[in-house]
Design a protein around this motif. Structure first.
Motif, PDB file in Angstrom:
ATOM      1  N   HIS A   1     -32.853  14.638   3.452  1.00  0.00           N
ATOM      2  CA  HIS A   1     -32.734  13.205   3.718  1.00  0.00           C
ATOM      3  C   HIS A   1     -32.852  12.371   2.447  1.00  0.00           C
ATOM      4  CE1 HIS A   1     -33.760  14.467   7.971  1.00  0.00           C
ATOM      5  NE2 HIS A   1     -32.628  13.835   8.085  1.00  0.00           N
ATOM      6  N   LEU A   2     -33.602  12.861   1.458  1.00  0.00           N
ATOM      7  CA  LEU A   2     -33.651  12.153   0.182  1.00  0.00           C
ATOM      8  C   LEU A   2     -32.298  12.254  -0.520  1.00  0.00           C
ATOM      9  CD1 LEU A   2     -35.431  10.517  -1.672  1.00  0.00           C
ATOM     10  CD2 LEU A   2     -36.336  12.630  -2.633  1.00  0.00           C
ATOM     11  N   THR A   3     -31.640  13.400  -0.401  1.00  0.00           N
ATOM     12  CA  THR A   3     -30.291  13.547  -0.956  1.00  0.00           C
ATOM     13  C   THR A   3     -29.313  12.607  -0.258  1.00  0.00           C
ATOM     14  OG1 THR A   3     -30.740  15.875  -1.480  1.00  0.00           O
ATOM     15  CG2 THR A   3     -28.429  15.186  -1.401  1.00  0.00           C
ATOM     16  N   ALA A   4     -29.410  12.523   1.078  1.00  0.00           N
ATOM     17  CA  ALA A   4     -28.529  11.625   1.823  1.00  0.00           C
ATOM     18  C   ALA A   4     -28.805  10.163   1.473  1.00  0.00           C
ATOM     19  CB  ALA A   4     -28.706  11.855   3.323  1.00  0.00           C
ATOM     20  N   LEU A   5     -30.084   9.807   1.279  1.00  0.00           N
ATOM     21  CA  LEU A   5     -30.435   8.427   0.917  1.00  0.00           C
ATOM     22  C   LEU A   5     -29.841   8.046  -0.431  1.00  0.00           C
ATOM     23  CD1 LEU A   5     -32.110   5.805   1.279  1.00  0.00           C
ATOM     24  CD2 LEU A   5     -34.025   7.023   0.198  1.00  0.00           C
ATOM     25  N   THR A   6     -29.980   8.916  -1.424  1.00  0.00           N
ATOM     26  CA  THR A   6     -29.437   8.594  -2.747  1.00  0.00           C
ATOM     27  C   THR A   6     -27.909   8.547  -2.711  1.00  0.00           C
ATOM     28  OG1 THR A   6     -29.580  10.951  -3.337  1.00  0.00           O
ATOM     29  CG2 THR A   6     -31.426   9.544  -3.975  1.00  0.00           C
ATOM     30  N   ARG A   7     -27.283   9.370  -1.869  1.00  0.00           N
ATOM     31  CA  ARG A   7     -25.828   9.312  -1.742  1.00  0.00           C
ATOM     32  C   ARG A   7     -25.394   7.974  -1.153  1.00  0.00           C
ATOM     33  NH1 ARG A   7     -25.127  12.936   1.835  1.00  0.00           N
ATOM     34  NH2 ARG A   7     -25.019  14.722   0.420  1.00  0.00           N
ATOM     35  N   THR A   8     -26.120   7.496  -0.146  1.00  0.00           N
ATOM     36  CA  THR A   8     -25.798   6.198   0.458  1.00  0.00           C
ATOM     37  C   THR A   8     -25.930   5.077  -0.562  1.00  0.00           C
ATOM     38  OG1 THR A   8     -26.521   6.963   2.633  1.00  0.00           O
ATOM     39  CG2 THR A   8     -26.423   4.587   2.295  1.00  0.00           C
ATOM     40  N   LEU A   9     -27.006   5.114  -1.370  1.00  0.00           N
ATOM     41  CA  LEU A   9     -27.202   4.083  -2.381  1.00  0.00           C
ATOM     42  C   LEU A   9     -26.098   4.136  -3.439  1.00  0.00           C
ATOM     43  CD1 LEU A   9     -31.072   4.358  -2.806  1.00  0.00           C
ATOM     44  CD2 LEU A   9     -29.815   2.404  -1.869  1.00  0.00           C
ATOM     45  N   ALA A  10     -25.655   5.361  -3.798  1.00  0.00           N
ATOM     46  CA  ALA A  10     -24.584   5.479  -4.792  1.00  0.00           C
ATOM     47  C   ALA A  10     -23.261   4.966  -4.243  1.00  0.00           C
ATOM     48  CB  ALA A  10     -24.453   6.934  -5.238  1.00  0.00           C
ATOM     49  N   GLU A  11     -22.988   5.233  -2.970  1.00  0.00           N
ATOM     50  CA  GLU A  11     -21.716   4.819  -2.392  1.00  0.00           C
ATOM     51  C   GLU A  11     -21.677   3.327  -2.071  1.00  0.00           C
ATOM     52  OE1 GLU A  11     -21.275   7.429   0.914  1.00  0.00           O
ATOM     53  OE2 GLU A  11     -20.468   9.080  -0.311  1.00  0.00           O
ATOM     54  N   ALA A  12     -22.831   2.657  -2.117  1.00  0.00           N
ATOM     55  CA  ALA A  12     -22.873   1.215  -1.882  1.00  0.00           C
ATOM     56  C   ALA A  12     -23.054   0.446  -3.187  1.00  0.00           C
ATOM     57  CB  ALA A  12     -24.002   0.875  -0.906  1.00  0.00           C
ATOM     58  N   ALA A  13     -22.711   1.063  -4.302  1.00  0.00           N
ATOM     59  CA  ALA A  13     -22.862   0.411  -5.606  1.00  0.00           C
ATOM     60  C   ALA A  13     -21.578   0.606  -6.408  1.00  0.00           C
ATOM     61  CB  ALA A  13     -24.069   0.988  -6.357  1.00  0.00           C
ATOM     62  N   GLY A  14     -21.444  -0.143  -7.464  1.00  0.00           N
ATOM     63  CA  GLY A  14     -20.302  -0.007  -8.344  1.00  0.00           C
ATOM     64  C   GLY A  14     -19.224  -1.048  -8.091  1.00  0.00           C
ATOM     65  N   ASP A  15     -18.135  -0.946  -8.861  1.00  0.00           N
ATOM     66  CA  ASP A  15     -17.041  -1.910  -8.749  1.00  0.00           C
ATOM     67  C   ASP A  15     -16.197  -1.697  -7.505  1.00  0.00           C
ATOM     68  OD1 ASP A  15     -17.841  -3.019 -11.158  1.00  0.00           O
ATOM     69  OD2 ASP A  15     -16.539  -1.691 -12.344  1.00  0.00           O
ATOM     70  N   SER A  16     -16.068  -0.448  -7.065  1.00  0.00           N
ATOM     71  CA  SER A  16     -15.270  -0.154  -5.864  1.00  0.00           C
ATOM     72  C   SER A  16     -16.104   0.681  -4.901  1.00  0.00           C
ATOM     73  CB  SER A  16     -13.978   0.585  -6.251  1.00  0.00           C
ATOM     74  OG  SER A  16     -13.213  -0.175  -7.157  1.00  0.00           O
ATOM     75  N   PRO A  17     -17.129   0.082  -4.297  1.00  0.00           N
ATOM     76  CA  PRO A  17     -18.021   0.857  -3.421  1.00  0.00           C
ATOM     77  C   PRO A  17     -17.329   1.239  -2.114  1.00  0.00           C
ATOM     78  CG  PRO A  17     -18.581  -1.463  -3.320  1.00  0.00           C
ATOM     79  CD  PRO A  17     -17.524  -1.341  -4.374  1.00  0.00           C
ATOM     80  N   ARG A  18     -17.703   2.411  -1.582  1.00  0.00           N
ATOM     81  CA  ARG A  18     -17.181   2.827  -0.291  1.00  0.00           C
ATOM     82  C   ARG A  18     -17.877   2.082   0.851  1.00  0.00           C
ATOM     83  NH1 ARG A  18     -16.644   9.454  -0.734  1.00  0.00           N
ATOM     84  NH2 ARG A  18     -15.166   9.481  -2.485  1.00  0.00           N
ATOM     85  N   LEU A  19     -19.131   1.697   0.623  1.00  0.00           N
ATOM     86  CA  LEU A  19     -19.887   0.904   1.592  1.00  0.00           C
ATOM     87  C   LEU A  19     -20.167  -0.457   0.978  1.00  0.00           C
ATOM     88  CD1 LEU A  19     -22.499   3.600   2.725  1.00  0.00           C
ATOM     89  CD2 LEU A  19     -20.445   2.897   3.959  1.00  0.00           C
ATOM     90  N   ARG A  20     -20.254  -1.462   1.825  1.00  0.00           N
ATOM     91  CA  ARG A  20     -20.571  -2.798   1.312  1.00  0.00           C
ATOM     92  C   ARG A  20     -21.995  -2.800   0.773  1.00  0.00           C
ATOM     93  NH1 ARG A  20     -19.054  -7.892   4.852  1.00  0.00           N
ATOM     94  NH2 ARG A  20     -17.004  -7.089   4.181  1.00  0.00           N
ATOM     95  N   PRO A  21     -22.196  -3.282  -0.449  1.00  0.00           N
ATOM     96  CA  PRO A  21     -23.542  -3.302  -1.020  1.00  0.00           C
ATOM     97  C   PRO A  21     -24.496  -4.135  -0.163  1.00  0.00           C
ATOM     98  CG  PRO A  21     -21.903  -3.688  -2.718  1.00  0.00           C
ATOM     99  CD  PRO A  21     -21.180  -3.748  -1.407  1.00  0.00           C
ATOM    100  N   PRO A  22     -25.687  -3.647   0.118  1.00  0.00           N
ATOM    101  CA  PRO A  22     -26.666  -4.444   0.865  1.00  0.00           C
ATOM    102  C   PRO A  22     -27.042  -5.694   0.080  1.00  0.00           C
ATOM    103  CG  PRO A  22     -27.305  -2.128   0.783  1.00  0.00           C
ATOM    104  CD  PRO A  22     -26.196  -2.302  -0.192  1.00  0.00           C
ATOM    105  N   PRO A  23     -27.360  -6.765   0.759  1.00  0.00           N
ATOM    106  CA  PRO A  23     -27.770  -7.989   0.050  1.00  0.00           C
ATOM    107  C   PRO A  23     -29.104  -7.791  -0.662  1.00  0.00           C
ATOM    108  CG  PRO A  23     -28.021  -8.242   2.429  1.00  0.00           C
ATOM    109  CD  PRO A  23     -27.292  -6.971   2.215  1.00  0.00           C
ATOM    110  N   ASP A  24     -29.348  -8.652  -1.648  1.00  0.00           N
ATOM    111  CA  ASP A  24     -30.586  -8.542  -2.426  1.00  0.00           C
ATOM    112  C   ASP A  24     -31.828  -8.679  -1.550  1.00  0.00           C
ATOM    113  OD1 ASP A  24     -29.089  -8.181  -4.689  1.00  0.00           O
ATOM    114  OD2 ASP A  24     -29.186 -10.293  -5.310  1.00  0.00           O
TER     115      ASP A  24
END
Length: 414
Positions: free
Chosen positions: A276-299
């Motif tokens: 689950h820690l691996t899945a959590l870090t994957r979710t955070l990586a996919e919601a970051a960057g210039d072309s994220p696969r997931l919409r970045p969570p608000p601050d």
């Protein structure tokens, strides 16, 4: 790469290797650990070989005295059980190689012809799975017999007697002089899981507070993916621990092995933590960057995550301290009534001592932070709710996993 650059790279690698060897030597001299254990086994192997040569070569003046120290040095293995098993394998293989070589030499009367007959047979015999990595002894023994022409009945008898002498000395030295017990290695593997987990969680919390990018999250993900390797190392260390206590005449009476290990259920719980820690870090990586696969969570959502990660790191630190406690003070198993509903409760206070209290307090803080984060789901649009919901779900699973990973004592050989 130019020749000069290649030389510099080789020199750099040689320097790194020399530094690593120096660190290992320093650890062996300054405190207990795997490096010191390897040094002890090396000295024991040398001592067994010298003792075998003293008996066979100096006292008996045996014609084939080499066989005794050759066998003795190979039988000072990492466990007493492995020494006995390897000794049986070597005696059988050396006897087979000797008899087969003598028979081939007597049949042909020519060394080269005898080699052509016996070496394929001994090579096949050496590949038999029951002999494991000792199979080469059949062929090398046959070569010694044929090359030196020592295949008379007297020579065969001496070769077998000196092999048995070396086996007895090698096994005896390993069993009676500081017999190896590998419980400390398993305990070190155990402590690395909560230690590395806490370090990763604190790193994530600190970098999220300062603001992170996709590359940073990918580095978290790479570190999380290394945790299953530690679990594999732990399972191997448990197997070595059990084997090191088999046929060990002294067991834990001579060499203090350290605190008892928790049950294997703890390993299973940490396997889920790693997943689950691996899945959590994957979710955070996919919601970051210039072309994220997931919409970045608000601050406003990301601001609630670091306190939760800090609390989870405190849970891991408490477990690490509990694993380092003296035998008899390990926390008892406990469950929290609120664990199934995501609510903090008082039922998890089964641990004795300050480490157990610290763990329960950290879990309460983590559940409180998780409730605040879950409340952020309301009012989010569909795309944002997808990424925030993924974070909430993975963190809730992580909380349940760490509750299940409470240190539960088990006997040392588990």
């Amino acid at each position: 790469m130019t020749p000069a650059a290649h030389i510099r790279e080789l020199w750099r690698r040689a320097g790194w290797e020399a530094a690593a060897v120096g660190r290992s030597v320093r650890r062996a001299l300054t405190g207990p650990g795997p490096e010191r254990d390897l040094g002890v086994q090396a000295v024991k192997a040398a001592g067994a070989a010298i003792l075998a040569w003293a008996v066979a070569g100096w006292w008996w003046n045996a014609p084939l005295a080499l066989m005794a120290p050759w066998t003795a040095v190979a039988l000072v293995q990492s466990t007493v059980y492995r020494s006995v098993r390897t000794g049986v394998q070597q005696v059988v293989l050396i006897a087979a190689g000797t008899v087969l070589a003598a028979a081939a030499a007597g049949l042909t009367g020519n060394t080269m012809a005898a080699m052509a007959i016996v070496l394929p047979v001994t090579a096949l015999l050496g590949n038999y799975s029951r002999f494991e990595d000792q199979g080469v002894y059949a062929s090398t023994t046959a070569l010694f017999v044929l090359v030196y022409g020592s295949f008379s009945g007297f020579d065969i008898l001496h070769r077998l007697l000196e092999t048995l002498l070396g086996a007895v000395i090698g096994i005896g030295v390993n069993a009676l002089v500081l017999p190896p017990v590998h419980l400390r290695h398993a305990h070190e593997s155990l402590c690395r899981l909560p230690r590395d987990g806490a370090e990763l969680l604190r790193t994530m919390a600190g970098e999220m507070e300062r603001g992170y990018d996709r590359q940073t999250a990918q580095q978290w993900h790479a570190r999380a993916r290394r945790l299953p390797q530690l679990i594999g190392d732990l399972r191997n260390a448990r197997l070595w621990t059990r084997e090191s206590l088999r046929l060990n005449p002294a067991g834990r009476r001579i060499r203090r092995p350290g605190p008892a290990l928790p049950s294997t259920q703890w390993d299973a719980a940490w396997e889920s933590v790693a997943d689950h820690l691996t899945a959590l870090t994957r979710t955070l990586a996919e919601a970051a960057g210039d072309s994220p696969r997931l919409r970045p969570p608000p601050d406003s959502v990301l601001g609630d995550v670091p306190p939760l990660l800090h609390a989870l790191a405190d849970v891991c630190d408490a477990d690490r301290a509990e694993l380092g406690a003296p035998p008899g003070t390990t926390a008892a198993a406990g469950t929290r009534p609120g664990a199934g509903t995501g609510r903090a409760g008082d039922g998890g206070r089964g641990a004795g001592g300050p480490d157990g209290d610290r763990r329960d307090e950290a879990l309460e803080r983590a559940w409180a932070a998780h409730r605040r984060l879950k409340a952020r789901l309301a009012g989010q649009d569909d795309e944002t709710a997808t990424s925030v919901g993924g974070l909430v779900a993975q963190l809730q699973q992580l909380l349940h996993d760490l509750e299940d990973a409470r240190v539960t004592p088990a006997h040392a050989g588990t």
